[in-house]
Scaffold this motif. Sequence first.
Motif, PDB file in Angstrom:
ATOM      1  N   HIS A 206       5.481   9.187   0.847  1.00 63.28           N
ATOM      2  CA  HIS A 206       4.440  10.216   0.899  1.00 63.28           C
ATOM      3  C   HIS A 206       4.366  11.012  -0.391  1.00 63.28           C
ATOM      4  O   HIS A 206       3.317  11.582  -0.712  1.00 63.28           O
ATOM      5  CB  HIS A 206       4.692  11.165   2.077  1.00 63.28           C
ATOM      6  CG  HIS A 206       4.334  10.585   3.406  1.00 63.28           C
ATOM      7  ND1 HIS A 206       3.114  10.789   4.013  1.00 63.28           N
ATOM      8  CD2 HIS A 206       5.031   9.776   4.241  1.00 63.28           C
ATOM      9  CE1 HIS A 206       3.089  10.143   5.173  1.00 63.28           C
ATOM     10  NE2 HIS A 206       4.238   9.516   5.332  1.00 63.28           N
TER      11      HIS A 206
ATOM     12  N   PRO B 256      -4.214   7.457   0.646  1.00 60.39           N
ATOM     13  CA  PRO B 256      -4.139   7.037   2.055  1.00 60.39           C
ATOM     14  C   PRO B 256      -4.813   5.707   2.352  1.00 60.39           C
ATOM     15  O   PRO B 256      -4.333   4.915   3.144  1.00 60.39           O
ATOM     16  CB  PRO B 256      -4.838   8.183   2.799  1.00 60.39           C
ATOM     17  CG  PRO B 256      -4.762   9.358   1.876  1.00 60.39           C
ATOM     18  CD  PRO B 256      -4.765   8.805   0.487  1.00 60.39           C
TER      19      PRO B 256
ATOM     20  N   HIS C  66      -2.593   2.741   2.025  1.00 63.03           N
ATOM     21  CA  HIS C  66      -1.407   2.635   2.890  1.00 63.03           C
ATOM     22  C   HIS C  66      -1.674   1.640   4.018  1.00 63.03           C
ATOM     23  O   HIS C  66      -2.796   1.498   4.488  1.00 63.03           O
ATOM     24  CB  HIS C  66      -1.081   4.013   3.492  1.00 63.03           C
ATOM     25  CG  HIS C  66       0.050   4.702   2.790  1.00 63.03           C
ATOM     26  ND1 HIS C  66       1.121   4.036   2.275  1.00 63.03           N
ATOM     27  CD2 HIS C  66       0.266   6.026   2.530  1.00 63.03           C
ATOM     28  CE1 HIS C  66       1.969   4.914   1.734  1.00 63.03           C
ATOM     29  NE2 HIS C  66       1.458   6.121   1.864  1.00 63.03           N
TER      30      HIS C  66
END
Length: 327
Positions: A35, A323, A326
Amino acid sequence: MKAIVMHERGGAEVLRYETFPTPKPMANEVLVKVHAATVNHTDIFHRLGDFFIQKDLPHILGMDVAGEIVELGAGVTDWQIGDRIVATFEALGRERNGAYAEYTTLPTNQLHRIPDGLSYIAAASIGLAFTTAWIALFYNGALKQGQRVVIHAASSGVGTSAIQIARWQNAQVIAISDPDKAERLYQLGADLVFDRHSPDLVEQVIKTTNGQGATPILDLVGRTTLQSSIRMLANKGQIVCAGTLSGDLAEINIMDLLMKNASIHGSFAVIQPQDFDQILQHFAAGIFQPVIDSVLPLEEASAAHKRIEAKQAFGKIILVPTPEHHG
């Protein structure tokens, strides 16, 4: 997965954002979805070849990581999928691929739980910078309540960490930096900020300590500051060297050191796990504050390196995988 991959050593342009095989956790390891990853001076030294990467290229840099566990290797019992973790250790990004990636594998003996209320970005920013300052001041500098502490390169990641640690110990904190960074250094707890270019810097420190000098002095700069650090020292004082931002070789007047019964101490060690956990708790409680220059998408690693090399950063630069990549 997407990662920042180095196929050769050199300038920031060798950091390429590309597809790379997602690693598999081995026994007693976990796979972590990254993250946040911190950019450190050490990464630049590895990229340039000043420090040697101890594995074959291609290589992924990054020795500070915060993320969540998404897969367990064989034999892992104390951790579960979904646990929020932070890790920083010498081998990460040096002897094994590091954190500039969407996923990385980590040995379980290097994991620390992120306390509730502490973000991934804040947790990642602590890592190398705060642990280096802690080791330098406590393990090697014997920092005690009420001492007069000088911190060179005070706006660096280690410097801003050291200011907070010294303030927490009720020390008088004398920060040495560029004048345009003074206001933020005062906010972190510096009692005084002096211009690193000032021709009478030593005299200012001596005067503000009522002629006694300072100890410990945290010297992160090396070649250009070590002799002035000696001149600022109190009798029986100690300089702790925890970095060489200006170069490894310094010329000093040994007689100055001798006449003060002073010492120069190198600082390079591994933080005790319980100390790292205490630091994390202090961040969660608001005793320490994350000092974050900027948060950039992972693909801008090259720009992050250039910003640090241009001495534009105040605190840490954090890389965050975007994001949509991911998964």
